[in-house]
Motif scaffolding. Structure first.
Motif, PDB file in Angstrom:
ATOM      1  N   GLY A   1     -33.620 -80.559  72.822  1.00  0.00           N
ATOM      2  CA  GLY A   1     -35.028 -80.417  73.166  1.00  0.00           C
ATOM      3  C   GLY A   1     -35.746 -79.500  72.184  1.00  0.00           C
ATOM      4  N   PRO A   2     -37.082 -79.498  72.206  1.00  0.00           N
ATOM      5  CA  PRO A   2     -37.847 -78.668  71.265  1.00  0.00           C
ATOM      6  C   PRO A   2     -37.727 -77.180  71.592  1.00  0.00           C
ATOM      7  CG  PRO A   2     -39.312 -79.685  72.861  1.00  0.00           C
ATOM      8  CD  PRO A   2     -37.964 -80.281  73.099  1.00  0.00           C
ATOM      9  N   VAL A   3     -37.723 -76.370  70.546  1.00  0.00           N
ATOM     10  CA  VAL A   3     -37.659 -74.917  70.681  1.00  0.00           C
ATOM     11  C   VAL A   3     -38.751 -74.322  69.797  1.00  0.00           C
ATOM     12  CG1 VAL A   3     -36.222 -72.862  70.477  1.00  0.00           C
ATOM     13  CG2 VAL A   3     -35.166 -75.057  71.006  1.00  0.00           C
ATOM     14  N   THR A   4     -39.476 -73.355  70.317  1.00  0.00           N
ATOM     15  CA  THR A   4     -40.548 -72.711  69.562  1.00  0.00           C
ATOM     16  C   THR A   4     -40.131 -71.301  69.170  1.00  0.00           C
ATOM     17  OG1 THR A   4     -42.227 -73.971  70.765  1.00  0.00           O
ATOM     18  CG2 THR A   4     -42.975 -72.029  69.558  1.00  0.00           C
TER      19      THR A   4
ATOM     20  N   LEU B   1     -46.911 -61.559  68.420  1.00  0.00           N
ATOM     21  CA  LEU B   1     -47.590 -62.234  69.528  1.00  0.00           C
ATOM     22  C   LEU B   1     -47.227 -61.615  70.873  1.00  0.00           C
ATOM     23  CD1 LEU B   1     -47.079 -65.966  68.442  1.00  0.00           C
ATOM     24  CD2 LEU B   1     -49.058 -64.499  68.017  1.00  0.00           C
ATOM     25  N   HIS B   2     -46.249 -60.707  70.867  1.00  0.00           N
ATOM     26  CA  HIS B   2     -45.770 -60.119  72.117  1.00  0.00           C
ATOM     27  C   HIS B   2     -45.743 -58.593  71.995  1.00  0.00           C
ATOM     28  CE1 HIS B   2     -44.639 -64.126  73.481  1.00  0.00           C
ATOM     29  NE2 HIS B   2     -44.085 -64.309  72.304  1.00  0.00           N
ATOM     30  N   PRO B   3     -46.876 -57.947  72.168  1.00  0.00           N
ATOM     31  CA  PRO B   3     -46.923 -56.480  72.036  1.00  0.00           C
ATOM     32  C   PRO B   3     -46.183 -55.746  73.148  1.00  0.00           C
ATOM     33  CG  PRO B   3     -49.020 -57.337  72.836  1.00  0.00           C
ATOM     34  CD  PRO B   3     -48.205 -58.527  72.443  1.00  0.00           C
ATOM     35  N   HIS B   4     -45.788 -56.465  74.212  1.00  0.00           N
ATOM     36  CA  HIS B   4     -45.141 -55.831  75.355  1.00  0.00           C
ATOM     37  C   HIS B   4     -43.618 -55.860  75.245  1.00  0.00           C
ATOM     38  CE1 HIS B   4     -46.204 -60.071  76.132  1.00  0.00           C
ATOM     39  NE2 HIS B   4     -44.919 -60.156  76.386  1.00  0.00           N
ATOM     40  N   LEU B   5     -43.038 -56.263  74.118  1.00  0.00           N
ATOM     41  CA  LEU B   5     -41.585 -56.318  73.997  1.00  0.00           C
ATOM     42  C   LEU B   5     -40.970 -54.945  74.264  1.00  0.00           C
ATOM     43  CD1 LEU B   5     -40.877 -58.515  70.822  1.00  0.00           C
ATOM     44  CD2 LEU B   5     -40.702 -59.175  73.222  1.00  0.00           C
ATOM     45  N   LYS B   6     -39.948 -54.936  75.129  1.00  0.00           N
ATOM     46  CA  LYS B   6     -39.231 -53.695  75.432  1.00  0.00           C
ATOM     47  C   LYS B   6     -37.759 -54.009  75.600  1.00  0.00           C
ATOM     48  CE  LYS B   6     -43.175 -51.471  77.674  1.00  0.00           C
ATOM     49  NZ  LYS B   6     -43.705 -50.885  78.929  1.00  0.00           N
ATOM     50  N   ASP B   7     -36.930 -53.020  75.271  1.00  0.00           N
ATOM     51  CA  ASP B   7     -35.498 -53.226  75.420  1.00  0.00           C
ATOM     52  C   ASP B   7     -35.071 -52.908  76.849  1.00  0.00           C
ATOM     53  OD1 ASP B   7     -35.457 -50.460  75.620  1.00  0.00           O
ATOM     54  OD2 ASP B   7     -34.761 -50.158  73.566  1.00  0.00           O
ATOM     55  N   SER B   8     -33.773 -52.892  77.092  1.00  0.00           N
ATOM     56  CA  SER B   8     -33.265 -52.665  78.441  1.00  0.00           C
ATOM     57  C   SER B   8     -33.585 -51.270  78.963  1.00  0.00           C
ATOM     58  CB  SER B   8     -31.750 -52.893  78.473  1.00  0.00           C
ATOM     59  OG  SER B   8     -31.097 -52.091  77.504  1.00  0.00           O
TER      60      SER B   8
ATOM     61  N   PHE C   1     -39.610 -62.880  63.182  1.00  0.00           N
ATOM     62  CA  PHE C   1     -39.462 -64.114  63.961  1.00  0.00           C
ATOM     63  C   PHE C   1     -38.130 -64.082  64.702  1.00  0.00           C
ATOM     64  CE2 PHE C   1     -42.643 -65.174  60.831  1.00  0.00           C
ATOM     65  CZ  PHE C   1     -43.551 -65.926  61.566  1.00  0.00           C
ATOM     66  N   CYS C   2     -38.128 -63.347  65.804  1.00  0.00           N
ATOM     67  CA  CYS C   2     -36.903 -63.152  66.595  1.00  0.00           C
ATOM     68  C   CYS C   2     -37.093 -63.564  68.046  1.00  0.00           C
ATOM     69  CB  CYS C   2     -36.458 -61.694  66.524  1.00  0.00           C
ATOM     70  SG  CYS C   2     -37.702 -60.519  67.114  1.00  0.00           S
ATOM     71  N   VAL C   3     -38.256 -64.132  68.402  1.00  0.00           N
ATOM     72  CA  VAL C   3     -38.564 -64.538  69.769  1.00  0.00           C
ATOM     73  C   VAL C   3     -38.574 -66.067  69.819  1.00  0.00           C
ATOM     74  CG1 VAL C   3     -40.211 -64.323  71.681  1.00  0.00           C
ATOM     75  CG2 VAL C   3     -40.006 -62.478  69.988  1.00  0.00           C
ATOM     76  N   PHE C   4     -38.046 -66.653  70.900  1.00  0.00           N
ATOM     77  CA  PHE C   4     -38.085 -68.110  71.027  1.00  0.00           C
ATOM     78  C   PHE C   4     -38.151 -68.512  72.489  1.00  0.00           C
ATOM     79  CE2 PHE C   4     -33.652 -66.816  70.826  1.00  0.00           C
ATOM     80  CZ  PHE C   4     -33.019 -67.564  71.803  1.00  0.00           C
TER      81      PHE C   4
ATOM     82  N   ARG D   1     -40.490 -68.589  79.910  1.00  0.00           N
ATOM     83  CA  ARG D   1     -39.507 -67.532  79.653  1.00  0.00           C
ATOM     84  C   ARG D   1     -39.285 -67.376  78.157  1.00  0.00           C
ATOM     85  NH1 ARG D   1     -34.374 -67.779  83.361  1.00  0.00           N
ATOM     86  NH2 ARG D   1     -36.027 -67.084  84.775  1.00  0.00           N
ATOM     87  N   ARG D   2     -39.204 -66.121  77.729  1.00  0.00           N
ATOM     88  CA  ARG D   2     -38.954 -65.821  76.308  1.00  0.00           C
ATOM     89  C   ARG D   2     -37.613 -65.132  76.149  1.00  0.00           C
ATOM     90  NH1 ARG D   2     -43.805 -68.189  76.837  1.00  0.00           N
ATOM     91  NH2 ARG D   2     -45.014 -68.251  74.919  1.00  0.00           N
ATOM     92  N   PHE D   3     -36.916 -65.498  75.075  1.00  0.00           N
ATOM     93  CA  PHE D   3     -35.687 -64.815  74.677  1.00  0.00           C
ATOM     94  C   PHE D   3     -35.937 -64.156  73.316  1.00  0.00           C
ATOM     95  CE2 PHE D   3     -34.425 -68.463  77.268  1.00  0.00           C
ATOM     96  CZ  PHE D   3     -33.602 -67.865  78.215  1.00  0.00           C
ATOM     97  N   TRP D   4     -35.339 -63.005  73.091  1.00  0.00           N
ATOM     98  CA  TRP D   4     -35.437 -62.391  71.759  1.00  0.00           C
ATOM     99  C   TRP D   4     -34.192 -61.563  71.483  1.00  0.00           C
ATOM    100  CZ3 TRP D   4     -36.255 -56.940  70.986  1.00  0.00           C
ATOM    101  CH2 TRP D   4     -36.506 -56.203  72.143  1.00  0.00           C
TER     102      TRP D   4
END
Length: 245
Positions: free
Chosen positions: A121-124, A130-137, A169-172, A179-182
């Motif tokens: 399937g397609p993956v973006t 584009l995601h200023p709210h990225l935070k780690d665990s 480019f580490c988010v998909f 749902r986003r994975f990075w």
């Protein structure tokens, strides 16, 4: 999380208005166009222990609670990870969105890099800008990278080649899923990517040391290119051309 082969579809034969009623059949049939389970390349290897972490967050959850930390999965001893909607076998990173296939995409570690492959399937692939709210665990923002590239997202299909994941480019995301994975960790710096001033822990001593290391690597690569150009200019063919002039 579940990982396994594509599900088989069973059809039960029923009574026909044109034939004499027969006892029901329990024979299972499989679609001919079903693909076999995805297998990673033979050259895959596990990344260094403690180097990389896979994070996951839902956009709606982040919008309602900006302080929410991402769910995380250490990538130690994992040479490949498959993403999809199958729940048959343990080992798959699950995304139950309606448009996500049982085996939708995969990431694998090879030659000190993480690659993303669209399986069924397609993956973006998206820029972290584009995601200023990225935070780690731990709820801390990562060091942020950006570039002059105007196209900040790219969709790849199963017939496309693998995509190398970089610092920016580490988010998909899978299909139309929210749902986003990075991936967090020492990913390679892509062409033209630079760290934003004052981002994350970039001003800490370890951040400055890493920037200095990246700068030295770029300088070494530039010196190697200059040496190659110099050697080419000194080739016998080049000298004979100059003498003829």
């Amino acid at each position: 999380m579940a990982y396994g082969p594509l599900a088989q579809c069973a059809f039960m034969s029923g009574p026909s208005p044109f034939k004499k009623k027969a006892p029901p059949s329990t024979e299972k049939k499989t679609f001919k166009d079903m693909l076999p389970p995805w297998k990673p390349p033979d050259r895959c290897e596990a990344p260094p222990p403690g180097s990389f972490m896979l994070y996951c967050f839902d956009m709606e959850e982040v919008k309602s609670d900006a302080s929410a930390a991402s769910r995380s999965l250490p990538l130690d001893e994992m040479s490949a990870v498959v993403f999809g909607s199958s729940q048959d076998v343990d080992g798959m990173v699950y995304d139950g969105n309606k448009g996500v296939r049982p085996e939708h995409a995969a990431i694998y570690y090879m030659k000190s890099r993480w690659f993303l492959k669209a399986v069924n399937g397609p993956v973006t692939v998206e820029s972290m800008t584009l995601h200023p709210h990225l935070k780690d665990s731990d709820g801390k923002p990562p060091k942020r990278y950006t570039s002059a590239v105007t196209k900040k997202m790219e969709t790849i299909e199963p017939m496309d080649a693998k995509r190398k994941l970089t610092r920016e480019f580490c988010v998909f995301r899978l299909g139309d899923s929210d749902r986003r994975f990075w991936i967090g960790g020492p990913l390679p710096v892509g062409d033209g990517e630079t760290e934003e001033a004052g981002s994350g822990a970039g001003n800490a001593p370890e951040g400055r040391a890493e920037r200095k290391k990246d700068r030295k690597e770029r300088e070494k690569e530039r010196d190697r290119r200059e040496d190659r150009d110099r050697e080419r200019s000194r080739s016998p063919r080049s000298r004979s051309r100059k003498r003829r002039r």
